[in-house]
Every structure is written in C-alpha cells, then in structure tokens.
Design an enzyme around this catalytic site. Structure first.
Site, PDB file in Angstrom:
ATOM      1  N   LYS A   9       0.834  -1.207   0.000  1.00 46.69           N
ATOM      2  CA  LYS A   9       0.000   0.000   0.000  1.00 46.69           C
ATOM      3  C   LYS A   9       0.866   1.254   0.000  1.00 46.69           C
ATOM      4  O   LYS A   9       0.613   2.205  -0.751  1.00 46.69           O
ATOM      5  CB  LYS A   9      -0.920  -0.008   1.228  1.00 46.69           C
ATOM      6  CG  LYS A   9      -1.788   1.226   1.368  1.00 46.69           C
ATOM      7  CD  LYS A   9      -2.704   1.418   0.174  1.00 46.69           C
ATOM      8  CE  LYS A   9      -3.624   2.611   0.363  1.00 46.69           C
ATOM      9  NZ  LYS A   9      -4.428   2.881  -0.853  1.00 46.69           N
ATOM     10  N   CYS A  63      -3.189  10.220   1.617  1.00 48.80           N
ATOM     11  CA  CYS A  63      -2.420   9.022   1.242  1.00 48.80           C
ATOM     12  C   CYS A  63      -1.101   9.385   0.566  1.00 48.80           C
ATOM     13  O   CYS A  63      -0.031   9.171   1.124  1.00 48.80           O
ATOM     14  CB  CYS A  63      -3.251   8.127   0.323  1.00 48.80           C
ATOM     15  SG  CYS A  63      -4.651   7.329   1.127  1.00 48.80           S
TER      16      CYS A  63
END
Length: 210
Positions: A9, A63
């Site tokens: 991720k 993110c």
C-alpha cells in the site's frame, strides 16, 4: 504476509508520488526555459512507453502526501528517490506562491495598493470537497499570512471556508473573475474548464486548464 501487504500500500502511493514529482519538476524546468510544459508532455507521451502525468500545484490528500514518509523514516539512507519526490512535491506550492507574489509586486509598482487575488480551487484534487493536505490550502494560508493582498477563494464543492482561511472570502466564480486583479488556477475542477478567462489580467495556471 501482513508486512508485505502494508508495504504494498505504501509503495503504491510512493510510486504515484514519484511520478507526480517528475511532472512537477518538469514544469519548473519548462517555465525557466520558456516552454509550455503541457505541450511538452503531450509530445513526449506519444512515445509508446512514456506516460508522464500532469503537473499541478503540489500533492495533497491523506495518502500520497503522507505514506511515502513512512518508507523514508524507516529507511532514511536507502529511500533517496522517494525522499526527493516528497521534497519536490512539498516545495511546489512555494513555487506557485512565488509566481503569484511576482505578479503582486508588479501591480504594486503600478500603484495598486492592495491587489485582489482569486484562488480557484481549494480541494486536493479536482471535483471533490476534501481539503486534507491540500497544496491549494497551503498556498492560501501563506498568502493570508503575508498580508499583501485581498483574498478571494473559489471552491464550488464547499459551502464554508475552514477556520484557517476565515480572513478570506468564499466567492462565486463569476464574481471572483470580475473583482480579481490576479487569478490563480490551483485545481482543475470541471467548472473551471468551461470558463473564458478575462484578458489583460495576470493568470497563473498551475494545472494547465487554460
């Protein structure tokens, strides 16, 4: 395993960050060389194995603007490209501010005591209402702190400014374009793509919308 899944991720977002950093660095180089970076990228992307992304005012969100730092902090000696990309993207708003301030200084030399600057877009990416880690918000805050101009903010996806920008004015697009001495496009919202921007006013286009 869980370690690899978590790293996957982080890697996705770091990879995206590196790609955006290349585009942002290219935009700064192109400006210095008097080259239209969006035309340059379009031409370069004709190559079948080249896919340069579009530059902007920086990188935001919870993110891409955050995750690469986890890799850098755990591996400070090894994560050289990832760190450099983060620094390039973190510094892009400062470059945009410098472009705006340069136009402000020109107007002040012409006798405009308090120029009106309209910032178009506050979200961290087009067509959303999310301001988290937004480079446009960072730009707005620094201009407010500099106390050199009157600020108009155009963000069609929100109804109220955050407290940190309360000294500015949330303004409809049409009114902002009429009242502003300087216009800066910071986010490529769909509404902005339909606008005929006024001639004769300084325009800083950080997203290639004009």
């Amino acid at each position: 395993n869980s370690r690899t899944a978590e790293m996957a991720k982080l890697t996705e977002n770091a990879s995206r960050d590196v790609s955006i950093a290349f585009a942002n660095e290219l935009s700064i180089i192109s400006d210095k060389l008097d080259i239209n970076v969006w035309e340059l990228i379009e031409l370069a992307n004709h190559h079948p194995r080249v896919n340069i992304l579009q530059p902007g005012a920086g990188v935001g969100g919870h993110c891409i603007a955050v995750d690469p730092w986890f890799i850098v902090n755990q591996n400070p000696d090894e994560a050289k490209i990832i760190r450099a990309a983060r620094e390039i993207n973190d510094n892009k708003p400062k470059w945009v501010i410098e472009k705006i301030i340069a136009e402000v200084d020109k107007l002040k030399e012409q006798g405009v005591e308090t120029p009106v600057v309209a910032l178009l877009g506050l979200a961290f990416k087009p067509d959303i209402d999310d301001l988290r880690e937004s480079p446009a918000v960072s730009i707005a805050r620094e201009l407010i702190d500099a106390n050199l101009v009157e600020m108009l903010f155009v963000e069609p996806n929100i109804n109220k400014l955050p407290n940190s920008l309360s000294t500015g004015k949330l303004t409809p697009l049409k009114d902002a374009l009429e009242e502003a001495d300087i216009v800066a496009v910071l986010v490529g919202h769909s509404q902005f793509k339909l606008v005929d921007f006024p001639n004769g006013k300084p325009l800083i286009d950080a997203v290639g919308i004009v």
